[in-house]
Motif scaffolding. Structure first.
Motif, PDB file in Angstrom:
ATOM      1  N   VAL A  55     -16.275  20.327  -5.706  1.00 53.80           N
ATOM      2  CA  VAL A  55     -15.997  20.784  -7.072  1.00 53.80           C
ATOM      3  C   VAL A  55     -16.312  22.276  -7.118  1.00 53.80           C
ATOM      4  O   VAL A  55     -17.481  22.667  -7.140  1.00 53.80           O
ATOM      5  CB  VAL A  55     -16.862  20.018  -8.103  1.00 53.80           C
ATOM      6  CG1 VAL A  55     -16.560  20.505  -9.521  1.00 53.80           C
ATOM      7  CG2 VAL A  55     -16.634  18.524  -7.992  1.00 53.80           C
ATOM      8  N   GLU A  57     -16.111  24.568  -9.288  1.00 53.00           N
ATOM      9  CA  GLU A  57     -16.763  25.162 -10.472  1.00 53.00           C
ATOM     10  C   GLU A  57     -18.255  24.849 -10.525  1.00 53.00           C
ATOM     11  O   GLU A  57     -18.979  25.437 -11.322  1.00 53.00           O
ATOM     12  CB  GLU A  57     -16.138  24.617 -11.769  1.00 53.00           C
ATOM     13  CG  GLU A  57     -14.656  24.883 -11.919  1.00 53.00           C
ATOM     14  CD  GLU A  57     -13.814  23.715 -11.400  1.00 53.00           C
ATOM     15  OE1 GLU A  57     -14.334  22.944 -10.567  1.00 53.00           O
ATOM     16  OE2 GLU A  57     -12.656  23.597 -11.814  1.00 53.00           O
ATOM     17  N   GLU A 108      -7.774   8.910 -16.683  1.00 52.65           N
ATOM     18  CA  GLU A 108      -7.092  10.077 -17.256  1.00 52.65           C
ATOM     19  C   GLU A 108      -7.591  10.368 -18.672  1.00 52.65           C
ATOM     20  O   GLU A 108      -7.524  11.499 -19.134  1.00 52.65           O
ATOM     21  CB  GLU A 108      -5.578   9.836 -17.307  1.00 52.65           C
ATOM     22  CG  GLU A 108      -4.902   9.772 -15.948  1.00 52.65           C
ATOM     23  CD  GLU A 108      -4.360  11.120 -15.513  1.00 52.65           C
ATOM     24  OE1 GLU A 108      -5.005  12.131 -15.833  1.00 52.65           O
ATOM     25  OE2 GLU A 108      -3.314  11.132 -14.849  1.00 52.65           O
ATOM     26  N   GLU A 112     -12.962  15.994 -20.804  1.00 47.34           N
ATOM     27  CA  GLU A 112     -13.911  16.922 -20.162  1.00 47.34           C
ATOM     28  C   GLU A 112     -15.044  17.283 -21.120  1.00 47.34           C
ATOM     29  O   GLU A 112     -16.162  17.579 -20.691  1.00 47.34           O
ATOM     30  CB  GLU A 112     -13.175  18.172 -19.701  1.00 47.34           C
ATOM     31  CG  GLU A 112     -12.212  17.888 -18.547  1.00 47.34           C
ATOM     32  CD  GLU A 112     -11.384  19.087 -18.169  1.00 47.34           C
ATOM     33  OE1 GLU A 112     -11.753  20.207 -18.525  1.00 47.34           O
ATOM     34  OE2 GLU A 112     -10.343  18.884 -17.513  1.00 47.34           O
ATOM     35  N   MET A 132     -17.744  19.837 -16.122  1.00 45.84           N
ATOM     36  CA  MET A 132     -16.358  19.522 -16.501  1.00 45.84           C
ATOM     37  C   MET A 132     -15.470  19.514 -15.259  1.00 45.84           C
ATOM     38  O   MET A 132     -14.509  18.756 -15.164  1.00 45.84           O
ATOM     39  CB  MET A 132     -15.846  20.538 -17.525  1.00 45.84           C
ATOM     40  CG  MET A 132     -16.450  20.322 -18.907  1.00 45.84           C
ATOM     41  SD  MET A 132     -15.605  21.238 -20.231  1.00 45.84           S
ATOM     42  CE  MET A 132     -16.088  22.909 -19.855  1.00 45.84           C
ATOM     43  N   GLY A 133     -15.834  20.366 -14.291  1.00 45.32           N
ATOM     44  CA  GLY A 133     -15.080  20.402 -13.041  1.00 45.32           C
ATOM     45  C   GLY A 133     -15.176  19.088 -12.273  1.00 45.32           C
ATOM     46  O   GLY A 133     -14.235  18.689 -11.569  1.00 45.32           O
ATOM     47  N   ARG A 136     -12.663  16.860 -13.850  1.00 43.10           N
ATOM     48  CA  ARG A 136     -11.307  17.307 -13.481  1.00 43.10           C
ATOM     49  C   ARG A 136     -10.939  16.869 -12.074  1.00 43.10           C
ATOM     50  O   ARG A 136      -9.845  16.370 -11.826  1.00 43.10           O
ATOM     51  CB  ARG A 136     -11.218  18.832 -13.584  1.00 43.10           C
ATOM     52  CG  ARG A 136     -10.359  19.287 -14.726  1.00 43.10           C
ATOM     53  CD  ARG A 136     -10.023  20.757 -14.712  1.00 43.10           C
ATOM     54  NE  ARG A 136     -11.052  21.666 -14.290  1.00 43.10           N
ATOM     55  CZ  ARG A 136     -11.981  22.185 -15.093  1.00 43.10           C
ATOM     56  NH1 ARG A 136     -12.019  21.851 -16.365  1.00 43.10           N
ATOM     57  NH2 ARG A 136     -12.882  23.022 -14.640  1.00 43.10           N
ATOM     58  N   LEU A 137     -11.865  17.054 -11.131  1.00 44.88           N
ATOM     59  CA  LEU A 137     -11.547  16.701  -9.737  1.00 44.88           C
ATOM     60  C   LEU A 137     -11.449  15.186  -9.567  1.00 44.88           C
ATOM     61  O   LEU A 137     -10.634  14.694  -8.773  1.00 44.88           O
ATOM     62  CB  LEU A 137     -12.601  17.283  -8.784  1.00 44.88           C
ATOM     63  CG  LEU A 137     -12.177  17.332  -7.314  1.00 44.88           C
ATOM     64  CD1 LEU A 137     -10.944  18.218  -7.126  1.00 44.88           C
ATOM     65  CD2 LEU A 137     -13.308  17.834  -6.414  1.00 44.88           C
ATOM     66  N   LYS A 139     -10.253  13.142 -11.777  1.00 41.85           N
ATOM     67  CA  LYS A 139      -8.898  12.789 -12.239  1.00 41.85           C
ATOM     68  C   LYS A 139      -7.855  13.156 -11.191  1.00 41.85           C
ATOM     69  O   LYS A 139      -6.913  12.420 -10.942  1.00 41.85           O
ATOM     70  CB  LYS A 139      -8.588  13.513 -13.555  1.00 41.85           C
ATOM     71  CG  LYS A 139      -9.395  13.028 -14.737  1.00 41.85           C
ATOM     72  CD  LYS A 139      -8.985  13.819 -15.977  1.00 41.85           C
ATOM     73  CE  LYS A 139      -9.825  13.429 -17.164  1.00 41.85           C
ATOM     74  NZ  LYS A 139      -9.432  14.161 -18.372  1.00 41.85           N
ATOM     75  N   HIS A 140      -8.052  14.314 -10.572  1.00 40.90           N
ATOM     76  CA  HIS A 140      -7.105  14.786  -9.551  1.00 40.90           C
ATOM     77  C   HIS A 140      -7.020  13.789  -8.391  1.00 40.90           C
ATOM     78  O   HIS A 140      -5.918  13.383  -7.992  1.00 40.90           O
ATOM     79  CB  HIS A 140      -7.553  16.161  -9.049  1.00 40.90           C
ATOM     80  CG  HIS A 140      -6.849  16.620  -7.804  1.00 40.90           C
ATOM     81  ND1 HIS A 140      -5.562  17.120  -7.832  1.00 40.90           N
ATOM     82  CD2 HIS A 140      -7.246  16.649  -6.508  1.00 40.90           C
ATOM     83  CE1 HIS A 140      -5.193  17.432  -6.590  1.00 40.90           C
ATOM     84  NE2 HIS A 140      -6.198  17.165  -5.765  1.00 40.90           N
TER      85      HIS A 140
END
Lengths: 150, 283
Positions: A55, A57, A108, A112, A132-133, A136-137, A139-140
């Motif tokens: 991650v 961030e 999904e 965040e 939050m990163g 995000r990762l 979800k990715h």
């Protein structure tokens, strides 16, 4: 008061508790999660973890991995390598306990901004962005895992 | 490497010293972190927490707490005017030096930073506890907040630029060059322009720290700031970063370890300068 309808069902209970807690009670609850944090099993990945799973961030040196769950959903595993990354461990444990095996659609829908609901508005912008990163990762890689199985 | 030959060694204590003074009633140990859970997860026995957001900043204006708020903060933490306050924290003592700096706005000079911070204490396997201490309330009397000695405001910085004064930008090289508006791995923090204040030299704060979080030796610090970058103790120097926390680390190094007498921290830093209309910027 947070409108819980925007969150997946799995988070309602913990957010309800947090909304009714004092700061010290909130910290106690989050520390409980941090203490329950489990890392990444060796059959998923071993150190040194690949940079592509880091991650970027987050300063707590966090890595995210996913796999297809037996129920058709997605399992994920999070490594927090910085021993001082207590908040990142707490968030990771909450995510794992709430969403492991969940569908891509549910993952999904994890907002965040959950970071601020859990940790409060006083969390610094840097710390908040790092956590939050993680979401995000997650979800990715969940999307990648799902698409890989299609 | 000796740490005893710093210019003002009384402003720095070792982890050994802290371990020997855990029960000293004249000493109050204060933890200041970025991670909001870190103190609750375990802290040095007897340490209280002072949070950089909720305790040191005004809740509405972008400014620090008032004299009355500082008196209340000190009193409720059982700190008297004679208490020797020792700061430590995460991120190589960023927030510890920041809190130390805010304390100097109110003239609480009986203060020091624990060399190596939380990282070194943990590396040495020393005791941590989750027990939150409670101390009898005091009646702290603060002096009026005195900003001019250690704090620089934007108009002073602009005058400093116009008179070719010395500036140290302690951010990462990418931020200094204007390629990034925030430190690597950190978010965009609302600056409309990238670059640095004209005339500033870029010396990232981390160059003053060892891997274990301790400060580099006097000789290494002199080599860094004086031989490599040409600064000298007689200069009037302003340090800045993004919001003033990393630059408080460098302010501490210059003032207490190297003994410079005229160093001010510009806490408005790039989040203010990078948004100001009409001020000069270099890339």
């Amino acid at each position: 008061m947070t409108d819980l309808s925007q969150y997946p069902e799995e988070l309602h209970e913990i957010l309800e508790i947090i909304n009714e807690s004092s700061t010290s009670e909130r910290h106690e609850l989050l520390l409980d999660y941090s203490d329950r944090f489990q890392g990444v099993p060796e059959h998923i990945a071993t150190r040194p973890y690949p940079e592509s799973h880091r991650v970027v961030e987050c300063e707590s040196d966090v890595y995210v991995f996913t796999e297809k769950a037996d129920n058709g959903g997605i399992n994920f595993y999070i490594a927090v390598e910085n021993p001082q990354g207590v908040s990142s461990r707490a968030l990771s444990a909450i995510l794992s306990e709430s969403f492991n095996g969940a569908s891509l659609e549910t993952i999904e829908r994890i907002p965040e901004t959950l970071v601020f609901e859990l940790f409060g508005r006083n969390v610094s912008m840097g710390k908040g962005a790092g956590m939050m990163g993680i979401i995000r990762l997650l979800k990715h890689f969940a999307r990648q895992t799902y698409q890989g199985d299609k | 490497m000796s740490t005893q030959n710093y210019a003002r060694p009384e402003a720095l204590v070792s982890t050994d010293w802290v371990a020997e003074h855990l029960n000293d009633p004249d000493v109050r140990i204060v933890e200041s972190n970025e991670d909001p859970l870190l103190y609750s997860s375990g802290h040095i026995p007897g340490a209280v927490q002072i949070d950089w957001v909720s305790d040191l900043n005004d809740a509405v204006r972008r400014d620090y707490l008032s004299k009355e708020q500082f008196e209340e903060l000190m009193s409720r933490n059982g700190i008297s005017n004679d208490t020797f306050v020792v700061f430590y924290g995460d991120k190589n003592n960023w927030w510890a030096t920041y809190a130390f700096w805010v304390f100097q706005l109110f003239g609480h000079t009986k203060a020091a930073v624990m060399n190596g911070g939380r990282k070194k204490w943990e590396l040495e396997g020393r005791e941590l506890t989750r027990e939150v201490p409670s101390y009898p309330r005091t009646e702290y009397k603060a002096q009026a907040r005195t900003d001019y000695k250690v704090r620089a405001f934007r108009d002073q910085v602009l005058a400093h630029v116009n008179s070719h004064g010395a500036l140290i930008d302690v951010r990462s090289p990418g931020e200094f060059r204007g390629e990034l508006l925030h430190m690597p791995d950190y978010p965009q923090e609302g600056s409309l322009r990238g670059g640095h204040i004209p005339g500033a030299k870029n010396i990232p704060w981390s160059k003053a720290a060892n891997d274990d979080g301790t400060f580099k030796s006097l000789e290494e610090l002199r080599a860094l700031y004086e031989q490599e970058n040409g600064f000298s103790p007689d200069q009037d120097i302003i340090t800045y970063c993004r919001i003033g926390e990393r630059s408080s680390h460098t302010w501490f190094v210059l003032t207490y370890l190297l003994g410079y007498n005229n160093v001010r921290n510009y806490d408005g830093s790039w989040t203010e300068w990078g948004n100001l209309v009409g001020v000069p910027i270099e890339k």
